[in-house]
Design a protein around this motif. Sequence first.
Motif, PDB file in Angstrom:
ATOM      1  N   THR A 192      81.569 191.236  13.054  1.00 56.40           N
ATOM      2  CA  THR A 192      82.267 191.270  14.345  1.00 56.40           C
ATOM      3  C   THR A 192      81.496 190.415  15.339  1.00 56.40           C
ATOM      4  O   THR A 192      80.300 190.142  15.149  1.00 56.40           O
ATOM      5  CB  THR A 192      82.373 192.700  14.889  1.00 56.40           C
ATOM      6  N   PHE A 193      82.183 189.993  16.413  1.00 60.65           N
ATOM      7  CA  PHE A 193      81.522 189.189  17.441  1.00 60.65           C
ATOM      8  C   PHE A 193      82.048 189.649  18.795  1.00 60.65           C
ATOM      9  O   PHE A 193      83.244 189.587  19.060  1.00 60.65           O
ATOM     10  CB  PHE A 193      81.833 187.704  17.241  1.00 60.65           C
ATOM     11  N   ASP A 194      81.134 190.128  19.669  1.00 64.79           N
ATOM     12  CA  ASP A 194      81.542 190.693  20.953  1.00 64.79           C
ATOM     13  C   ASP A 194      80.804 190.022  22.107  1.00 64.79           C
ATOM     14  O   ASP A 194      79.679 189.514  21.946  1.00 64.79           O
ATOM     15  CB  ASP A 194      81.257 192.194  20.981  1.00 64.79           C
ATOM     16  N   GLU A 195      81.415 190.062  23.268  1.00 73.28           N
ATOM     17  CA  GLU A 195      80.808 189.519  24.484  1.00 73.28           C
ATOM     18  C   GLU A 195      80.008 190.628  25.166  1.00 73.28           C
ATOM     19  O   GLU A 195      80.580 191.572  25.731  1.00 73.28           O
ATOM     20  CB  GLU A 195      81.903 188.995  25.412  1.00 73.28           C
ATOM     21  N   VAL A 196      78.680 190.514  25.104  1.00 67.55           N
ATOM     22  CA  VAL A 196      77.791 191.584  25.584  1.00 67.55           C
ATOM     23  C   VAL A 196      76.569 190.963  26.245  1.00 67.55           C
ATOM     24  O   VAL A 196      76.051 189.940  25.788  1.00 67.55           O
ATOM     25  CB  VAL A 196      77.342 192.501  24.413  1.00 67.55           C
ATOM     26  N   ASN A 197      76.076 191.590  27.306  1.00 64.18           N
ATOM     27  CA  ASN A 197      74.858 191.176  27.991  1.00 64.18           C
ATOM     28  C   ASN A 197      73.639 191.689  27.214  1.00 64.18           C
ATOM     29  O   ASN A 197      73.432 192.893  27.091  1.00 64.18           O
ATOM     30  CB  ASN A 197      74.856 191.724  29.417  1.00 64.18           C
ATOM     31  N   ALA A 198      72.817 190.771  26.707  1.00 67.15           N
ATOM     32  CA  ALA A 198      71.658 191.154  25.895  1.00 67.15           C
ATOM     33  C   ALA A 198      70.571 191.834  26.710  1.00 67.15           C
ATOM     34  O   ALA A 198      69.711 192.522  26.146  1.00 67.15           O
ATOM     35  CB  ALA A 198      71.082 189.922  25.203  1.00 67.15           C
ATOM     36  N   TYR A 199      70.574 191.656  28.026  1.00 67.16           N
ATOM     37  CA  TYR A 199      69.490 192.190  28.855  1.00 67.16           C
ATOM     38  C   TYR A 199      69.832 193.510  29.541  1.00 67.16           C
ATOM     39  O   TYR A 199      69.140 193.921  30.465  1.00 67.16           O
ATOM     40  CB  TYR A 199      69.067 191.142  29.883  1.00 67.16           C
ATOM     41  N   ASP A 200      70.899 194.151  29.107  1.00 65.37           N
ATOM     42  CA  ASP A 200      71.229 195.491  29.602  1.00 65.37           C
ATOM     43  C   ASP A 200      70.882 196.488  28.507  1.00 65.37           C
ATOM     44  O   ASP A 200      71.546 196.557  27.473  1.00 65.37           O
ATOM     45  CB  ASP A 200      72.718 195.565  29.959  1.00 65.37           C
ATOM     46  N   ARG A 201      69.838 197.274  28.723  1.00 66.41           N
ATOM     47  CA  ARG A 201      69.359 198.198  27.695  1.00 66.41           C
ATOM     48  C   ARG A 201      70.422 199.208  27.288  1.00 66.41           C
ATOM     49  O   ARG A 201      70.450 199.662  26.131  1.00 66.41           O
ATOM     50  CB  ARG A 201      68.101 198.908  28.198  1.00 66.41           C
ATOM     51  N   ALA A 202      71.312 199.514  28.195  1.00 66.69           N
ATOM     52  CA  ALA A 202      72.364 200.488  27.885  1.00 66.69           C
ATOM     53  C   ALA A 202      73.295 199.985  26.777  1.00 66.69           C
ATOM     54  O   ALA A 202      73.927 200.795  26.079  1.00 66.69           O
ATOM     55  CB  ALA A 202      73.179 200.799  29.145  1.00 66.69           C
ATOM     56  N   ASN A 203      73.366 198.673  26.597  1.00 68.46           N
ATOM     57  CA  ASN A 203      74.261 198.106  25.585  1.00 68.46           C
ATOM     58  C   ASN A 203      73.761 198.296  24.153  1.00 68.46           C
ATOM     59  O   ASN A 203      74.442 197.902  23.208  1.00 68.46           O
ATOM     60  CB  ASN A 203      74.481 196.616  25.856  1.00 68.46           C
TER      61      ASN A 203
ATOM     62  N   LEU B  39      62.113 191.140  32.173  1.00 62.85           N
ATOM     63  CA  LEU B  39      63.511 190.984  31.774  1.00 62.85           C
ATOM     64  C   LEU B  39      63.660 191.057  30.260  1.00 62.85           C
ATOM     65  O   LEU B  39      64.487 191.825  29.744  1.00 62.85           O
ATOM     66  CB  LEU B  39      64.063 189.651  32.287  1.00 62.85           C
ATOM     67  N   ILE B  40      62.859 190.286  29.530  1.00 61.11           N
ATOM     68  CA  ILE B  40      63.053 190.263  28.082  1.00 61.11           C
ATOM     69  C   ILE B  40      62.626 191.582  27.434  1.00 61.11           C
ATOM     70  O   ILE B  40      63.112 191.929  26.356  1.00 61.11           O
ATOM     71  CB  ILE B  40      62.354 189.062  27.414  1.00 61.11           C
ATOM     72  N   LEU B  41      61.752 192.324  28.119  1.00 63.74           N
ATOM     73  CA  LEU B  41      61.392 193.639  27.585  1.00 63.74           C
ATOM     74  C   LEU B  41      62.600 194.571  27.536  1.00 63.74           C
ATOM     75  O   LEU B  41      62.650 195.477  26.692  1.00 63.74           O
ATOM     76  CB  LEU B  41      60.275 194.269  28.419  1.00 63.74           C
ATOM     77  N   GLN B  42      63.568 194.361  28.423  1.00 60.91           N
ATOM     78  CA  GLN B  42      64.759 195.207  28.385  1.00 60.91           C
ATOM     79  C   GLN B  42      65.498 195.044  27.061  1.00 60.91           C
ATOM     80  O   GLN B  42      66.002 196.016  26.485  1.00 60.91           O
ATOM     81  CB  GLN B  42      65.678 194.881  29.562  1.00 60.91           C
ATOM     82  N   SER B  43      65.581 193.814  26.567  1.00 55.27           N
ATOM     83  CA  SER B  43      66.230 193.605  25.275  1.00 55.27           C
ATOM     84  C   SER B  43      65.372 194.150  24.132  1.00 55.27           C
ATOM     85  O   SER B  43      65.899 194.728  23.175  1.00 55.27           O
ATOM     86  CB  SER B  43      66.517 192.111  25.059  1.00 55.27           C
ATOM     87  N   LEU B  44      64.063 193.984  24.226  1.00 54.91           N
ATOM     88  CA  LEU B  44      63.183 194.489  23.168  1.00 54.91           C
ATOM     89  C   LEU B  44      63.179 196.018  23.137  1.00 54.91           C
ATOM     90  O   LEU B  44      63.202 196.633  22.060  1.00 54.91           O
ATOM     91  CB  LEU B  44      61.768 193.952  23.363  1.00 54.91           C
TER      92      LEU B  44
ATOM     93  N   GLU C  16      55.308 194.438  20.384  1.00 53.52           N
ATOM     94  CA  GLU C  16      54.580 195.677  20.100  1.00 53.52           C
ATOM     95  C   GLU C  16      54.903 196.757  21.132  1.00 53.52           C
ATOM     96  O   GLU C  16      54.942 197.946  20.798  1.00 53.52           O
ATOM     97  CB  GLU C  16      53.078 195.402  20.080  1.00 53.52           C
ATOM     98  N   ARG C  17      55.150 196.343  22.378  1.00 52.48           N
ATOM     99  CA  ARG C  17      55.515 197.307  23.425  1.00 52.48           C
ATOM    100  C   ARG C  17      56.771 198.088  23.039  1.00 52.48           C
ATOM    101  O   ARG C  17      56.950 199.244  23.441  1.00 52.48           O
ATOM    102  CB  ARG C  17      55.763 196.580  24.746  1.00 52.48           C
ATOM    103  N   ALA C  18      57.648 197.449  22.280  1.00 49.95           N
ATOM    104  CA  ALA C  18      58.906 198.093  21.881  1.00 49.95           C
ATOM    105  C   ALA C  18      58.773 198.865  20.574  1.00 49.95           C
ATOM    106  O   ALA C  18      59.777 199.369  20.059  1.00 49.95           O
ATOM    107  CB  ALA C  18      60.002 197.028  21.751  1.00 49.95           C
ATOM    108  N   GLY C  19      57.552 198.944  20.036  1.00 49.06           N
ATOM    109  CA  GLY C  19      57.321 199.766  18.855  1.00 49.06           C
ATOM    110  C   GLY C  19      57.342 199.024  17.537  1.00 49.06           C
ATOM    111  O   GLY C  19      57.415 199.653  16.472  1.00 49.06           O
ATOM    112  N   PHE C  20      57.277 197.683  17.573  1.00 47.85           N
ATOM    113  CA  PHE C  20      57.328 196.887  16.347  1.00 47.85           C
ATOM    114  C   PHE C  20      55.967 196.258  16.068  1.00 47.85           C
ATOM    115  O   PHE C  20      55.201 195.965  16.991  1.00 47.85           O
ATOM    116  CB  PHE C  20      58.378 195.777  16.464  1.00 47.85           C
ATOM    117  N   GLU C  21      55.702 195.993  14.780  1.00 49.60           N
ATOM    118  CA  GLU C  21      54.461 195.342  14.373  1.00 49.60           C
ATOM    119  C   GLU C  21      54.781 194.150  13.481  1.00 49.60           C
ATOM    120  O   GLU C  21      55.467 194.284  12.470  1.00 49.60           O
ATOM    121  CB  GLU C  21      53.574 196.328  13.614  1.00 49.60           C
TER     122      GLU C  21
END
Length: 585
Positions: free
Chosen positions: A458-469, A494-499, A555-560
Motif C-alpha cells: 500500500t502507499f499512503d500520504e502521511v507526515n513522517a514527523y508526526d509521532r502519532a502516525n 525533529l528527526i527524533l520524532q520519526s525515530l 540509539e535514543r529510540a531503542g535501536f542498536e
Amino acid sequence: MQEQEKTFTTADGTSLFYRYRPAKDGSTDKAIVLFHRGHEHSERMMFVADELGLDDFAYFAWDARGHGRSPGERGDSPSIGTSINDVQTFIQHIQQEYHIAAENIAVIAQSVGAVLVSAWLHDYAPKIRCAILASPAFKVKLYAPFARTALRLAYKIRGNFFVNSYVKAHYLTHNKARQDSYNNDPLIARAISVRILLGLYDTAERVVADAQAIITPVQLLISGSDWVVHHAPQHAFYNKLGSHIKERHVLQGFYHDTLGEENREQAFVHMRRFIRERFATPLVHPDLTQSHLYSDSRREADELATPLSICHPCGAYWAARRWLTQLGANWSEGLRIGRDTGFDSGSTLDYVYRNQPQGTNEFGKMVDKYYLNAVGWRGIRQRKINIGHAIQAAFAHLRAADKPLHVLDIASGHGRYVLDALATDALPDSVRLRDYSPINVAAGRALIAERGLQDIATFDEVNAYDRANYQNLSPRPTLGIVSGLHELFPDNDLILQSLYGFGDAIESGGYLIYTGQPWHPQLEMIARSLTSHKAGCPDWVMRRRSQQEMDQLVERAGFEKIQQWIDEDGIFTVSLAVKKYSEVK
C-alpha cells in the motif's frame, strides 16, 4: 601462549589470513588489534605484542588482502573502500568469534594501515576503547614533479597498473635487524597498484578534512625524520580531531617504520601508558545528539546558508552556475525535473535511480549524462543497492527468528528502491509505503500496480514527523526503513520524532534501516546552485551528520546498529539496527 594462524571471511566472501595470540595471563575479555604498513604483513607486527608487555590482552594481526598470506594480487585490492570494510569485518569477527566487546578493543596501526583505520573510525564510528596511529600515510612523498597528476591521467587511460616502492629498507628504520628482515622477507611486496595509491590519497584527504567526526580516543605518533610521508597532514588531522582524549608525540630522528625503529622504546612507553590509562577509565562517548545546536557541521551549514553578494567573485561564480543550471533545464530532463520539483525530491531521486540520460536533443542528452554521473548521484545509486543488501539481511534475520515480514517505509519517494529490493520468489507479508507528497504517492501506487504487488503493498500520504502516525499500526511492522529523509533536515529534535515513532511501532527483535550522510564533496555546489523541494527554503543546504551522531540518535529510540554499508566515496551510509528495548522516550 602459542600463536595461532586463522582466517576470517570478508563481506565479499574472501578469506583473509590473521594471527591470534591469546593473553599470557589467560584473560579473555580484552584485545589489541595490529594493522601493518603497506607492502608488509602480520608477522612483522607481532613483535609489538612482545614489547608492549601487556599480558592481559589477546593480540590479533591480519594480512591485508594482497599482502602476506592473504589472497589477491600483491599490493592490490578491489578498492580502498573494500579494504576499509575489511577492517570493519575483521573487528566484527573478533567480537563474535572471541566474545570481546568493542569497548574492550584497542587498535594499533602503522602507515597505510593507519589510514585504513582512520577512515574506518570516521565512516563506521566503532565504539572501540582507543586507537594508536603511527606515521599514518595521509600523503606519501612522491618526489617526481606532478607524479600524482601523471598517475591519475595514466590510470584513466590505461586502467589499473602497478608501481614499485622507491623506499629502501635503510630509509625505513635505523635498526639493522629490521632492515635485513625487510630485504630478505619473501612475503614483502614492493609493488602497489595505482588504484590503491590514488584511493589512499583521496581517502586521506577526506578523513583529514573531516577528522572532527572522529571521537575515539587517539594517540598519534609522528616520526620526526620520515622519508616516506609528509608531516603536515598528520598534524592537520590531529588538530581537527573531534576526540576529547587525544595525544600527539613527535619522535625526533625516527624514520617511517615508527614501531620498528632503533629506539622504539620511546614510542612503546607512550603506547603502554596510553592503553593502560584508557582501560583504567570507563569509556564515555560525548553526546552528539545536540549537534544541530552547536557543532562544526552546524557552523558549516550556517556558512553555506549565508548569501553571497553578486559583486563578490564567489557570489558571481555561483550565480552563473545557478543560471546555467536553470538554462540547462530547457534541454536536460534531469535538470528539468530538479527545477520543477526540487533536486532533493522523490521525483529527482527516482530519475537518478533509473539512470537513463534523456533530453530534448543530443546536446540535452549529453548534459543529462554529465549530470547523472555526478559523484553525489553515483553515491545515491550505490545507496539504493546497499538498501537492498540491508533489506535482504533484515529479512534473513527475521526469517531465522520465525517472525513475520511487515515493512514500513516512512518517506518512500516513488518507492522504487524498496520495491526493487523485493525478491519475487520470497515476498514479505506486507509493505506499507508512505510519503508526504501526493505526486510521490500517485507515482508509487502506479509502480505497485505495474508490478502486481497490490495484494501486499500500500502507499499512503502521511507526515513522517508526526509521532502519532506510528501508533496502532496493524499489522505491526517488523522492519522500518527511512532513507534520504533525515539528511534533508538539520534539526535533531525533529528527526527524533520519526525515530521515536519507529520505536513505538516496532517490537523488540524487529529491525530498522536508516541512512546517513557523513560526508559530501559537493556541499557548496549543492547549496549555491541547486534548489530544494521545501516550501520557503529554495536553496538546498544540508547539515552533515557524522555516523556517530546518527547512531546515537537511533540509539535514543531503542535501536542498536549491527551492520553498515557505505559507498566508495564515503558519502552515504546505510545501517541496519535491531530493536533492543521495549520502551522508548
